[in-house]
Enzyme design. Structure first.
Site, mmCIF file in Angstrom:
data_model
loop_
_atom_site.group_PDB
_atom_site.id
_atom_site.type_symbol
_atom_site.label_atom_id
_atom_site.label_comp_id
_atom_site.label_asym_id
_atom_site.label_seq_id
_atom_site.Cartn_x
_atom_site.Cartn_y
_atom_site.Cartn_z
ATOM 1 N N ILE A 39 30.062 -23.126 22.845
ATOM 2 C CA ILE A 39 29.782 -21.999 23.616
ATOM 3 C C ILE A 39 30.207 -21.614 24.814
ATOM 4 O O ILE A 39 30.834 -22.964 25.498
ATOM 5 C CB ILE A 39 27.802 -22.988 23.765
ATOM 6 N N ARG A 77 32.637 -26.413 31.632
ATOM 7 C CA ARG A 77 32.351 -25.031 30.916
ATOM 8 C C ARG A 77 33.110 -24.046 31.537
ATOM 9 O O ARG A 77 34.195 -23.274 30.560
ATOM 10 C CB ARG A 77 31.369 -24.448 30.156
ATOM 11 N N HIS A 121 28.879 -16.250 11.803
ATOM 12 C CA HIS A 121 28.384 -17.484 11.585
ATOM 13 C C HIS A 121 28.124 -17.161 9.670
ATOM 14 O O HIS A 121 27.361 -16.304 9.338
ATOM 15 C CB HIS A 121 26.920 -17.447 12.372
ATOM 16 N N GLY A 159 40.724 -22.209 9.837
ATOM 17 C CA GLY A 159 41.480 -20.783 10.911
ATOM 18 C C GLY A 159 41.338 -19.520 9.250
ATOM 19 O O GLY A 159 42.210 -18.127 9.267
HETATM 20 C C1 GRF Z 1 33.368 -20.564 8.540
HETATM 21 O O1 GRF Z 1 32.135 -20.456 7.284
HETATM 22 C C2 GRF Z 1 33.013 -20.441 9.615
HETATM 23 O O2 GRF Z 1 31.976 -19.351 9.386
HETATM 24 C C3 GRF Z 1 32.568 -21.055 10.270
HETATM 25 O O3 GRF Z 1 33.517 -22.505 10.224
HETATM 26 C C4 GRF Z 1 33.973 -22.154 8.724
HETATM 27 C C5 GRF Z 1 35.969 -21.755 8.463
HETATM 28 O O4 GRF Z 1 36.420 -21.084 8.996
HETATM 29 N N1 GRF Z 1 32.109 -20.997 11.921
HETATM 30 P P1 GRF Z 1 37.759 -20.830 9.241
HETATM 31 O O5 GRF Z 1 38.186 -21.237 7.724
HETATM 32 O O6 GRF Z 1 38.455 -21.925 10.277
HETATM 33 O O7 GRF Z 1 37.604 -19.630 9.641
#
Ligand code: GRF
Length: 226
Positions: free
Chosen positions: A93, A66, A110, A13
């Protein structure tokens, strides 16, 4: 106008934190109404709780499809008055059930320069491939993984022999800048979508600032004569 957002997380997060911090410092005109995680142990839930933000855990394994999982997420988000959704390290997804509930208002971060290196380990795949320019992308979400129209990208130079973790760390620093920036554009209602093309309205007035914040990168540096 303050944009009410919901943030979806699966892990640490830190991108959620970048949004919380920008809101606290007054540069991001949004309010995080709820944080949803599909993993009960996600540290993102703790970050949200520390900021006084309501949290919900919806474990996708508890749902037969889903679509049913998405329908529950939609009802939680609606209950909290959410108008836009940020997928911040959310590793699922989503289906049309979700997308149709928030048309043109779901974005994802991403850690690669899409369309290169989609998937769960964009940074690792870029490091292994040996690219010289890596980076990150904020894009609108559609039904395909890491596929929707690009809102903003930042380039991060990769160095020969560098490991995945070092590269991922530098990419993450740029993620923490471009994601809040994209949310702010949504909050200002300046994002226009035309097919795959995203236009940020009225950018002239912020151009100087943007060039300072997001310089173009060429790596390795060009030498004399080129
Ligand atoms: C980040 O690089 C995000 O883009 C990827 O997971 C990683 C961790 O993100 N999808 P976060 O610390 O949980 O925001």
């Amino acid at each position: 106008m303050t944009l009410p957002i919901g943030v979806l997380v699966s892990g640490s997060g830190s991108n959620l934190q970048s949004i919380i911090d920008r809101i606290a410092e007054g540069t991001l005109d949004a309010e995080v109404r709820v944080v949803i995680s599909n993993k009960s142990g996600a540290y993102g839930l703790e970050r949200a709780a520390q900021a006084g933000i309501p949290t919900r855990v919806l474990q996708h394994g508890d749902y037969p499809s889903r679509e049913e999982f998405d329908a529950d997420m939609v009802s939680v988000l609606r209950d909290h008055g959410v108008k836009a959704v940020v997928m911040a390290g959310f590793m699922r997804i989503i289906t049309p059930v979700f997308l149709n509930a928030f048309p043109e208002r779901v974005i994802n971060i991403h850690p690669a320069l899409l369309p290169s290196f989609p998937g769960v380990d964009g940074q690792g795949d870029a490091a292994e491939y040996g690219v010289k320019i890596a980076g990150c992308t904020v894009h609108f979400v559609d039904e395909k993984m890491d596929h929707g129209p690009v809102v903003i990208q930042a380039a991060v130079p990769a160095q020969a022999g560098e490991g995945r973790e070092e590269l991922a760390e530098r990419i993450l620093k740029m993620e923490h800048r471009i994601l809040p920036q994209a949310v702010q554009w949504l909050a200002e209602d300046r994002v226009a979508l035309n097919g795959r093309h995203v236009h940020i309205k009225d950018q002239g007035r912020k151009k100087a600032e943007q060039e300072k914040d997001f310089p173009s990168l060429v790596s390795p540096a060009l030498e004399e004569g080129f």
